[in-house]
Design a protein around this motif. Structure first.
Motif, PDB file in Angstrom:
ATOM      1  N   ARG A  66       0.847  -1.192   0.000  1.00  0.00           N
ATOM      2  CA  ARG A  66       0.000   0.000   0.000  1.00  0.00           C
ATOM      3  C   ARG A  66       0.882   1.242   0.000  1.00  0.00           C
ATOM      4  O   ARG A  66       1.822   1.353   0.787  1.00  0.00           O
ATOM      5  CB  ARG A  66      -0.926  -0.010   1.211  1.00  0.00           C
ATOM      6  N   VAL A  67       0.557   2.181  -0.857  1.00  0.00           N
ATOM      7  CA  VAL A  67       1.352   3.402  -1.013  1.00  0.00           C
ATOM      8  C   VAL A  67       0.813   4.487  -0.085  1.00  0.00           C
ATOM      9  O   VAL A  67      -0.401   4.688   0.023  1.00  0.00           O
ATOM     10  CB  VAL A  67       1.308   3.896  -2.471  1.00  0.00           C
ATOM     11  N   VAL A 108       6.114  -3.959 -11.864  1.00  0.00           N
ATOM     12  CA  VAL A 108       5.350  -3.456 -10.731  1.00  0.00           C
ATOM     13  C   VAL A 108       4.050  -2.926 -11.317  1.00  0.00           C
ATOM     14  O   VAL A 108       4.057  -2.049 -12.177  1.00  0.00           O
ATOM     15  CB  VAL A 108       6.099  -2.342  -9.983  1.00  0.00           C
ATOM     16  N   LEU A 109       2.924  -3.485 -10.870  1.00  0.00           N
ATOM     17  CA  LEU A 109       1.635  -3.199 -11.478  1.00  0.00           C
ATOM     18  C   LEU A 109       0.757  -2.385 -10.545  1.00  0.00           C
ATOM     19  O   LEU A 109       0.805  -2.539  -9.317  1.00  0.00           O
ATOM     20  CB  LEU A 109       0.920  -4.513 -11.826  1.00  0.00           C
ATOM     21  N   GLU A 110      -0.060  -1.526 -11.118  1.00  0.00           N
ATOM     22  CA  GLU A 110      -1.057  -0.795 -10.351  1.00  0.00           C
ATOM     23  C   GLU A 110      -2.338  -1.624 -10.310  1.00  0.00           C
ATOM     24  O   GLU A 110      -2.748  -2.200 -11.314  1.00  0.00           O
ATOM     25  CB  GLU A 110      -1.326   0.571 -10.981  1.00  0.00           C
ATOM     26  N   HIS A 111      -2.957  -1.695  -9.150  1.00  0.00           N
ATOM     27  CA  HIS A 111      -4.208  -2.441  -9.038  1.00  0.00           C
ATOM     28  C   HIS A 111      -5.282  -1.742  -9.883  1.00  0.00           C
ATOM     29  O   HIS A 111      -5.400  -0.516  -9.854  1.00  0.00           O
ATOM     30  CB  HIS A 111      -4.651  -2.527  -7.581  1.00  0.00           C
ATOM     31  N   ILE A 132      -2.742   0.764  -4.322  1.00  0.00           N
ATOM     32  CA  ILE A 132      -2.107  -0.552  -4.213  1.00  0.00           C
ATOM     33  C   ILE A 132      -1.216  -0.851  -5.417  1.00  0.00           C
ATOM     34  O   ILE A 132      -1.595  -0.622  -6.567  1.00  0.00           O
ATOM     35  CB  ILE A 132      -3.180  -1.656  -4.087  1.00  0.00           C
ATOM     36  N   LEU A 133      -0.018  -1.361  -5.133  1.00  0.00           N
ATOM     37  CA  LEU A 133       0.892  -1.852  -6.161  1.00  0.00           C
ATOM     38  C   LEU A 133       1.042  -3.365  -5.999  1.00  0.00           C
ATOM     39  O   LEU A 133       1.054  -3.885  -4.880  1.00  0.00           O
ATOM     40  CB  LEU A 133       2.256  -1.173  -6.059  1.00  0.00           C
ATOM     41  N   LEU A 134       1.174  -4.064  -7.103  1.00  0.00           N
ATOM     42  CA  LEU A 134       1.280  -5.524  -7.127  1.00  0.00           C
ATOM     43  C   LEU A 134       2.589  -5.948  -7.766  1.00  0.00           C
ATOM     44  O   LEU A 134       2.959  -5.440  -8.823  1.00  0.00           O
ATOM     45  CB  LEU A 134       0.107  -6.122  -7.919  1.00  0.00           C
TER      46      LEU A 134
END
Length: 272
Positions: free
Chosen positions: A56-57, A86-89, A95-97
Motif C-alpha cells: 500500500r502506497v 510493478v503493477l497498479e491495481h 495498491i501496487l502488485l
C-alpha cells in the motif's frame, strides 16, 4: 504433483472448513465431486504463497506512479537485473502488485542444511531473509559464509539445536549463513539479527526490509479491501476491533485525509 505437501490443519480448523466446503447444501448444489474439488483447491492455494505481493502506497507523501518507479528500481537491484513488473491495481488506487515468481525447481541443494520453524518458513516464501530466532537446527559444522539450503519444519517436530533432521521438511531455497552454528545457538542469551541471507529462494519475491519505509506498507490485499469497503468519511469516529500492528488503522486515517474525529484502537490479543 504439487511442489509442497498438502497443508494440514488443527482439528478445530479442519472441522470449520469441512462445515463450509462439505456441508449438505453445497454438496446438493454442486455435487460431491465438485464440492471436494473446491476444498482441495483451497488446500493447494494455502500451501503456496500468493501470486502477487501487495503493498500500500502512502499517497500523502508521493504519488503512486512515483513510488511505482522507485519500487521498480529497487526490485531490479534485488533481482540483479531480472525484469519483474510493478503493477497498479485496476480498482484500488493506492495498491501496487509485484508478481511472485516460482516455484523454481532447478535450484541445487547444498549439503549444509538449516531448519526453520513453519512461521519463519512462511515469511521466507514471501521474500524475507531468515533471522536467528526462526532457526531451529543447522548442520554440525555450519560457519559464517557457508552456502546452506534452508528447509521448513512444517510439522514442528525438529528439536532446537539438532544437528540433523529426517522429518517432514519443505525446501525453501538457498542462502548464505551470516553466523556460525555456535553463534546461532549460543548459551549466553537469545541471539538476534540476520541468520541466513537468502540468495536463491524457491519463490522469488522482493524483500521489503528497509525498502522505502516512509512510502510503502506491506499489507495483504484482503486487509486493504476492508478499509475501502468501509469507505470512511472525514470527521467520522472509527472503532478498529483488530488494530495490531495498525495497518488497517493507518489506512483508514489515510482514506479520511487525516481528518478522523477519533480512532479507538482495540487490541483483541491484549488486555487494554
Amino acid at each position: 504433483m504439487s511442489f509442497f505437501p498438502k497443508i494440514s490443519f488443527q482439528y478445530e480448523v479442519e472441522e470449520y472448513l469441512t462445515e463450509v466446503f462439505r456441508n449438505k447444501e453445497l454438496v446438493t448444489a454442486l455435487g460431491t465431486q465438485e464440492a471436494e474439488n473446491k476444498y482441495q483447491s483451497l488446500l493447494s492455494h494455502l500451501s503456496h504463497p500468493p501470486g502477487f505481493t501487495t503493498v500500500r502506497v502512502n499517497t500523502h507523501l508521493a504519488s503512486v506512479k512515483h513510488v511505482k518507479k522507485l519500487l521498480f528500481e529497487e526490485i531490479q537491484k534485488q533481482f540483479k537485473g531480472l525484469c519483474v513488473p510493478v503493477l497498479e491495481h485496476p480498482k484500488l488506487q493506492d495498491i501496487l502488485l509485484i508478481p511472485v515468481i516460482g516455484p523454481r525447481r532447478d535450484l541445487k541443494k547444498h549439503a549444509s542444511e538449516v531448519i526453520v520453524g513453519a512461521q519463519c518458513g512462511y515469511a521466507v516464501l514471501r521474500g524475507a531473509h531468515v533471522y536467528v530466532p526462526g532457526i531451529v537446527s543447522t548442520s554440525r559444522f555450519v560457519k559464517a559464509g557457508d552456502l546452506v539450503s534452508v528447509y521448513s519444519d512444517i510439522e514442528g517436530k525438529c528439536k532446537r539445536g539438532a544437528k540433523e533432521f529426517d522429518g517432514v521438511k519443505v525446501f525453501l531455497g538457498n542462502g548464505i549463513s551470516e553466523l556460525s552454528r555456535s553463534e546461532i545457538f549460543s548459551s549466553t542469551g537469545p541471539q538476534k539479527g540476520l541468520g541466513i541471507r537468502m540468495i536463491e529462494p524457491v519463490y522469488l519475491s522482493p524483500s521489503f526490509d528497509n525498502v522505502l519505509p516512509s512510502h510503502l506498507f506491506l499489507q495483504n490485499l484482503p486487509s486493504v479491501v476492508v478499509s475501502h469497503i468501509l469507505n470512511p468519511q472525514p470527521g467520522e469516529k472509527v472503532l478498529d476491533m483488530c488494530a495490531a500492528p495498525g495497518g488497517k488503522t493507518t489506512h483508514l486515517a489515510a482514506l479520511m485525509h487525516d481528518q478522523v474525529r477519533e480512532v479507538i484502537w482495540h487490541f483483541l490479543s491484549k488486555k487494554v
